[in-house]
Design a protein around this motif. Structure first.
Motif, short mmCIF file in Angstrom:
data_model
loop_
_atom_site.label_atom_id
_atom_site.label_comp_id
_atom_site.label_asym_id
_atom_site.label_seq_id
_atom_site.Cartn_x
_atom_site.Cartn_y
_atom_site.Cartn_z
N GLU A 65 55.56 -43.00 -59.29
CA GLU A 65 56.95 -43.46 -59.30
C GLU A 65 57.69 -42.64 -60.35
O GLU A 65 57.21 -42.47 -61.48
N ASN A 126 63.71 -44.96 -57.34
CA ASN A 126 64.41 -46.25 -57.28
C ASN A 126 65.84 -46.07 -56.77
O ASN A 126 66.53 -45.14 -57.17
N GLU A 158 62.28 -46.76 -53.14
CA GLU A 158 62.01 -48.15 -53.57
C GLU A 158 63.32 -48.91 -53.60
O GLU A 158 64.26 -48.53 -54.28
N ASP A 188 60.53 -53.29 -53.70
CA ASP A 188 60.14 -53.35 -55.11
C ASP A 188 60.23 -54.79 -55.62
O ASP A 188 60.96 -55.61 -55.05
N LYS A 209 55.73 -53.77 -53.06
CA LYS A 209 55.25 -53.65 -54.44
C LYS A 209 55.27 -55.01 -55.10
O LYS A 209 56.34 -55.59 -55.31
CA CA Z 1 60.51 -49.37 -58.96
#
Ligand code: CA
Ligand code: C2E
Ligand code: CA
Length: 294
Positions: A65, A126, A158, A188, A209
């Protein structure tokens, strides 16, 4: 609060509380202002770090990530938990997200140009709600893929459930566009009680996640925590989605997740986020089984 303020508070709690609050609030406002002004004037102080994700099946690094970091000229290192909400409030988040996404592209491009094989390796980035809604995200990503001449198969977006609040059909359409570019989509910060549980079958997502708080709940009430984690894992697996467990900090947690056959893990037990230089060295050796990283 310092000793003298504490003593004051005991003498005259009401006065002191309001004085203290005024002082604290103005400091907080100044700090926020400093951060938003600096971010507004230049994004040069924003840079990426990479936190590896490991597959529990074969203990190999399957991706990372990318996370934003910010070192202020006057305030030093500022946590994303502080500057991301300020950037969101001041409509600067889309620029930050796009800058970080471009850094992910540059990282992959550099590896490919060095003849590093990156099969089944993805960098996730993100996407804030505002980024998702404000900019023409699909076009921006298409342009970046063209600029760096790489495939979308090295990336994963995400998103959090906040993006489904608005127009669900439009959101699904946008996500499908990202998938057409070869990218994967993950949800996420998934926790118990999220409305996303019902939405999961509707949405074009690949990965869920699990938030760190789910693992932490195992410490608070072991037996109930285990039931919750197990059931959520089964639910996600039945929907044919993969799971990343976030915030893995101990060997016990890793063993627990391995028993549940969770797909991937991410957390300090494997590695804290790494600079791009260190990440590049680690990822080049990713076909070795992981041991704990620096
Ligand atoms: Ca994240
Ligand atoms: P997130 O997306 O949930 O990212 C995971 C956060 O958990 C990261 O915090 C990571 O450093 C931290 N973490 C990972 N493993 C562990 C662990 O084992 N223990 C603990 N205690 N923490 C762990 P970080 O980097 O401080 O980022 C915080 C949040 O800021 C992120 O949470 C994300 O919501 C936001 N953020 C960071 N970078 C970006 C960005 O480029 N764009 C946007 N929109 N948000 C970002
Ligand atoms: Ca998360």
């Amino acid at each position: 609060m310092n000793f003298f303020k504490q003593k004051n508070l005991l003498k005259n709690p009401f006065n002191s509380i309001s004085e203290e609050n005024t002082f604290d609030n103005s400091c907080e406002v100044d700090r926020k202002l400093m951060i938003s002004n600096e971010l507004k004037n230049s994004l040069n102080r924003i840079y990426p770090v990479f936190q590896p994700k490991v597959s529990l099946k074969d203990k190999k690094i399957i991706g990372a990530e990318i996370l934003a970091r910010y070192t202020s000229k006057d305030l030093g290192v500022v946590s994303p938990k502080e500057f991301i909400p300020i950037a969101e409030e001041h409509n600067l988040i889309a620029q930050i997200d796009l800058k970080i996404i471009e850094q992910a592209f540059i990282f992959i491009k550099k590896e490919l140009d060095s003849n590093i094989i990156l099969n089944d390796f993805r960098i996730s980035f993100n996407l804030s709600l505002k980024t998702f809604n404000q900019v023409d995200l699909v076009d921006c990503l298409k342009n970046l893929l063209k600029k760096y001449n790489i495939s979308g198969c090295y990336f994963e977006a995400e998103i959090t459930e906040s993006i489904f609040i608005k127009d669900i059909n439009n959101t699904i359409q946008k996500l499908n566009h990202l998938k057409e570019l070869g990218m994967e989509i993950s949800i996420d910060d998934f926790t118990v009680g999220h409305s996303t549980a019902q939405l999961l079958c509707l949405l074009p997502v690949d990965i869920v996640k699990f938030d760190k708080c789910l693992l932490d709940s195992l410490d608070i009430n072991q037996s109930k925590g285990i039931i919750i984690y197990k059931n959520l894992t089964n639910l996600i697996k039945e929907l044919d989605l993969r799971i990343v467990a976030e915030g893995v900090e101990t060997k016990d947690q890793l063993d627990f997740l391995e028993d549940l056959k969770v797909d991937y893990i991410q957390g300090y037990y494997i590695s804290k986020p790494l600079s791009k230089e260190v990440a590049s060295i680690i990822f080049r050796n990713r076909t070795n089984s992981f041991s704990r990283l620096p």
